[in-house]
Design a protein around this motif. Structure first.
Motif, short mmCIF file in Angstrom:
data_model
loop_
_atom_site.label_atom_id
_atom_site.label_comp_id
_atom_site.label_asym_id
_atom_site.label_seq_id
_atom_site.Cartn_x
_atom_site.Cartn_y
_atom_site.Cartn_z
N LEU A 81 0.83 -1.21 0.00
CA LEU A 81 0.00 0.00 0.00
C LEU A 81 0.86 1.26 0.00
O LEU A 81 0.56 2.23 -0.71
N ASN A 82 1.94 1.24 0.76
CA ASN A 82 2.84 2.39 0.79
C ASN A 82 3.56 2.56 -0.55
O ASN A 82 3.72 3.68 -1.03
N ASN A 83 4.01 1.44 -1.13
CA ASN A 83 4.67 1.52 -2.45
C ASN A 83 3.72 2.11 -3.50
O ASN A 83 4.12 2.93 -4.31
N HIS A 84 2.47 1.67 -3.47
CA HIS A 84 1.50 2.17 -4.45
C HIS A 84 1.21 3.66 -4.21
O HIS A 84 1.04 4.42 -5.16
N LYS A 85 1.18 4.05 -2.96
CA LYS A 85 0.92 5.46 -2.64
C LYS A 85 2.08 6.34 -3.10
O LYS A 85 1.86 7.42 -3.67
N LEU A 86 3.31 5.89 -2.90
CA LEU A 86 4.48 6.70 -3.26
C LEU A 86 4.77 6.67 -4.76
O LEU A 86 5.21 7.68 -5.32
N PRO A 88 2.60 5.28 -7.75
CA PRO A 88 1.46 4.58 -8.36
C PRO A 88 1.69 4.17 -9.82
O PRO A 88 1.08 3.24 -10.30
N LEU A 111 -6.57 -1.66 -2.93
CA LEU A 111 -6.09 -0.30 -3.21
C LEU A 111 -7.20 0.74 -3.11
O LEU A 111 -6.93 1.90 -2.80
N ILE A 115 -6.20 2.72 2.68
CA ILE A 115 -5.26 3.80 2.38
C ILE A 115 -4.37 3.97 3.60
O ILE A 115 -4.86 4.11 4.73
N THR A 118 -1.34 9.20 6.46
CA THR A 118 -0.35 10.21 6.15
C THR A 118 -0.29 11.19 7.30
O THR A 118 -1.31 11.52 7.90
#
Length: 129
Positions: A81-86, A88, A111, A115, A118
């Motif tokens: 989830l963090n990888n996708h957020k940073l 995408p 996804l 979330i 942050t």
């Protein structure tokens, strides 16, 4: 029993007639034959589930070592989830599904509905505000 010594004496006395009759008693016990229930093997796994090694890198000590295919560990979920957020563009749903052996619909739901937090630092209020 404590009030009457005659009853206590009668209870503790051994009767030879009953002892000889008791020695002649022989008990033979047989269990009925065991019947196995045919449940269709519903409680037994039909095959071993496939496992995969987790992809944790430096966080390996924090989580389990193997998970079933189609599932992810908690640390892996937070990582992806963090990888996708940073990033995408790089960590798309298709790439995550392939990397972690997941179904695409599950990854899309993950996804969409989960979330990572942050941390936002709000400006301090001034006296004029």
């Amino acid at each position: 029993m404590a009030d009457s010594p005659e009853i206590k004496e009668e209870v503790l006395r051994k009767d030879d007639k009953f002892l000889t009759l008791l020695k002649d008693v022989y008990v033979e016990s047989r269990d009925p034959p065991v019947r196995v229930k045919d449940g269709g093997g519903e409680h037994l796994p039909s095959k071993q589930k496939e496992k995969r090694l987790t992809k944790l890198g430096h966080l390996e000590a924090l989580d389990v070592k193997k998970v079933s295919k189609g599932k992810i560990s908690l640390v892996e979920a937070l990582t992806l989830l963090n990888n996708h957020k940073l990033q995408p563009q790089i960590w798309t749903a298709e790439k995550i599904a392939a990397e972690y052996s997941l179904e695409l619909k599950d990854v899309n739901s993950l996804l969409e509905f989960f979330i990572p937090f942050t941390v936002m630092e709000l400006p301090k209020e001034t006296k004029k505000a």
